[in-house]
Design an enzyme around this catalytic site. Structure first.
Site, PDB file in Angstrom:
ATOM      1  N   GLU A  83     -33.529 -45.005 -17.688  1.00 43.15           N
ATOM      2  CA  GLU A  83     -34.347 -43.952 -18.181  1.00 43.15           C
ATOM      3  C   GLU A  83     -33.497 -42.762 -18.354  1.00 43.15           C
ATOM      4  O   GLU A  83     -33.713 -41.888 -19.217  1.00 43.15           O
ATOM      5  CB  GLU A  83     -35.298 -43.691 -17.310  1.00 43.15           C
TER       6      GLU A  83
ATOM      7  N   HIS B 268     -47.668 -49.375  -5.729  1.00 43.56           N
ATOM      8  CA  HIS B 268     -46.123 -49.342  -5.927  1.00 43.56           C
ATOM      9  C   HIS B 268     -45.900 -48.121  -6.901  1.00 43.56           C
ATOM     10  O   HIS B 268     -46.668 -47.460  -7.598  1.00 43.56           O
ATOM     11  CB  HIS B 268     -45.598 -50.560  -6.272  1.00 43.56           C
TER      12      HIS B 268
ATOM     13  N   ASN C 214      -7.625 -41.654 -19.279  1.00 44.63           N
ATOM     14  CA  ASN C 214      -6.532 -40.903 -18.568  1.00 44.63           C
ATOM     15  C   ASN C 214      -6.615 -40.949 -17.023  1.00 44.63           C
ATOM     16  O   ASN C 214      -6.297 -40.028 -16.272  1.00 44.63           O
ATOM     17  CB  ASN C 214      -6.560 -39.686 -19.117  1.00 44.63           C
TER      18      ASN C 214
ATOM     19  N   GLY D 224      -9.446 -41.118 -14.624  1.00 42.34           N
ATOM     20  CA  GLY D 224     -10.253 -40.097 -13.833  1.00 42.34           C
ATOM     21  C   GLY D 224     -10.811 -39.025 -14.455  1.00 42.34           C
ATOM     22  O   GLY D 224     -10.928 -38.790 -15.638  1.00 42.34           O
TER      23      GLY D 224
ATOM     24  N   GLU E 131     -11.888 -32.031 -13.371  1.00 44.67           N
ATOM     25  CA  GLU E 131     -11.999 -31.810 -11.906  1.00 44.67           C
ATOM     26  C   GLU E 131     -10.635 -31.461 -11.444  1.00 44.67           C
ATOM     27  O   GLU E 131     -10.184 -30.779 -10.686  1.00 44.67           O
ATOM     28  CB  GLU E 131     -12.695 -32.834 -11.365  1.00 44.67           C
TER      29      GLU E 131
END
Length: 562
Positions: A58, A121, A470, A472, A476
């Protein structure tokens, strides 16, 4: 049969919704089946104008609907109650943040179960069937739970809200309501009602003020942003640029709106991190016409823009400003069209032209660098391409490059959900079959959503997927922790992954040098009807200069030293 002067026709709740979506240009509905939406799905697959596109999950459906909306003006997805709709929530939130009308349809348990508070459910077994609708409230501008009695009116109300506010909307349809028969009036949606009203007196006051300011100016520049696209003012922006002959720049969220191959294009503006010619043109103009500009941290170089508000004509979706003078009731489209007419009679401004910056030549047989990657990709691009760039190395590497005339560009720099781009490409490519999509994504982002490669093959789209290996989360690493374990990812055999995801139907390529990259792109060009998966290798520490400077600002370091 007559209702309020309109001829009424017998249909079902789902049939009425699908007809309304089709009338707005929706031709594909993305999603995942679940037992609460199966009867609804039977009507989808039988509908003559809307095709079902089953995605791997989804979240991918929500990203695909977002990409579709960027091309078509509106998108839609279908999930099942609870587990399905919550999986899609992050993607819908991105559409909310970046002003895209996406219709989220959810099939829920039968209304008889709901009235009884049954512990079925996909619920919390507490009888609260509106729990997940409340979760959608923060990322939807309108919501409705449909019944046979309210369906037609609520569907129209919610769809018009999506178009008016340029935001996602949410429709919950209980399983037994989906196929319930209704009598619905056959009439067109009042689309005129979604346009922002024009206060003619305020518009004329704005134009008189703008004319005085422009007549006194020696230089003027137009700065365009994504709100031009979101509020349907592309034509009016084109008129302004043609009539004024002014130089212009864009923000990264607006790439693809203006012709970046024109000599008048000053570049993409990133505040203090802009190239010198762009920064000077935007920040020193006697008058800066801001068309639909909304400065965000990542597109303004962390709010490093140096603009004198007294010299700005600021055009927003529902108002315009000249300096500090606000003119409410002057929508973006009307303001742009009015300014375009002004320039017909204004004395011409001095013509200015800008040269595109080109990367310094470097050995093409050595390991591929980031600079080479973006430079060679830019040389390869044509007007019959559109680019979808994932947040990180891909977005910041490519957004600083000029696009050829006619090429499109999709990124998500405000919401910035990595992994977005691959499913968004699926949606965008289905929405636009005139241009070939080119995906730029990192290995970390791709690990989140790469399964939608299978959906691309399944539904016959043939973009070029460029995966940057590259090792990773490079963006960050640039912000904090270049060697921190949390910025590492599990190493994957990407050629094997792509082969498995596409059932060996894709053309698999790899490049480790600029020469190999050029050769691979030529092979991709020779296979226009085939999905191409191109893995390019760059060094773990190799970062586009723009990203290095912006990441330094994000990490609180001296960005000028990066």
């Amino acid at each position: 049969m007559q209702e309020d002067g309109n001829v009424a026709t017998r249909t079902t709740v789902t049939g009425y919704l699908l007809d309304r979506l089709a009338s707005l240009g929706v031709r594909h509905l993305f999603g995942v089946p679940g037992d609460y939406n199966l009867q609804l799905l039977d009507e989808v697959v039988a509908h003559p104008d809307i095709a079902w596109v089953g995605t791997a999950n989804e979240l991918g459906a929500a990203y695909a609907a977002d990409g579709y909306a960027r091309m078509r003006g509106i998108g839609a997805l279908l999930t099942t109650s609870g587990v399905g709709e919550l999986s899609a929530l992050n993607g819908v939130a991105g559409s909310y943040a970046e002003l895209l009308p996406v219709v989220h349809i959810t099939g829920s348990p039968k209304s008889t179960f709901e009235r009884a508070g049954a512990a079925v459910h996909h619920t919390a077994a507490d009888g609260d069937y509106e729990r997940f609708a409340r979760a959608q409230e923060s990322v939807s501008c309108a919501l409705a739970t449909l019944t046979p009695d309210n369906a037609a009116a609520e569907i129209d109300r919610v769809l018009l809200a999506a178009l008016r506010h340029r935001r996602p909307v949410y429709l919950r349809i209980p399983a037994d309501v989906a196929t319930a028969p209704i009598d619905a009036a056959v009439s067109e949606l009042p689309l005129d009602s979604v346009e922002l009203p024009v206060d003619e007196e305020a518009l004329q006051g704005f134009l008189r003020h703008a004319q005085i300011v422009l007549e006194r100016a020696q230089t003027a520049v137009v700065l365009a942003d994504h709100l031009v696209d979101r509020y349907g003012a592309q034509h009016e922006l084109d008129l302004l640029l043609a009539e004024s002959n002014l130089p212009y720049a864009d923000l990264a969220m607006a790439k693809g709106l203006v012709d970046e191959s024109d000599p008048r294009f000053a570049g993409t503006y990133f505040g203090a991190f802009s190239r010198p010619a762009t920064k000077q043109a935007v920040e020193t103009a006697d008058v800066l016409i801001q068309a639909g500009v909304r400065f965000t941290d990542t597109t303004s170089g962390f709010f490093s823009q140096d603009l004198d508000s007294t010299r700005v004509i600021d055009l927003q979706p529902g108002s315009a400003k000249v300096g500090s003078a606000l003119y409410a009731g002057v929508p973006l489209k009307a303001a742009l069209a009015g300014l375009a007419k002004l320039f017909v009679d204004l004395p011409p401004f001095e013509a200015r032209e800008f040269e595109s910056e080109s990367a310094a030549a470097s050995p093409t047989e050595l390991p591929l660098t980031q600079d080479q990657l973006w430079s060679h990709l830019t040389t390869y691009l044509r007007g019959d391409h559109f680019v979808v760039a994932d947040q990180g190395t891909a977005f910041f590497g490519m957004s600083a490059q000029p696009l050829p005339a006619g090429a499109g560009f999709i990124g998500q720099p405000l919401w910035g959900s990595i992994g977005y781009a691959l499913p968004a490409l699926l949606g965008a490519q289905l929405a636009d079959d005139r241009r070939r999509g080119i995906l730029l994504t990192g290995d970390g982002a791709a690990q989140m959503t790469v399964q939608e490669l299978g959906s691309m093959v399944r539904y016959g789209v043939s973009p070029i997927v460029v995966l940057i290996n590259n090792q990773g989360y490079t963006i960050e690493r640039a912000i904090n922790g270049p060697r921190a374990a949390y910025n590492d990812i599990a190493p994957w055999n990407w050629q094997a992954v792509a082969a498995a995801m596409t059932d060996d139907q894709a053309l698999l390529l790899t490049a480790r040098t600029a020469d190999e990259l050029d050769e691979a792109l030529a092979r991709a060009d020779a296979a226009p009807d085939r999905l191409v998966f191109l893995e390019v290798h760059t060094d773990l520490d190799d970062i586009p200069p723009l990203l290095a400077r912006i990441a330094a600002a994000a990490g609180g370091r001296d960005a000028t030293a990066a």
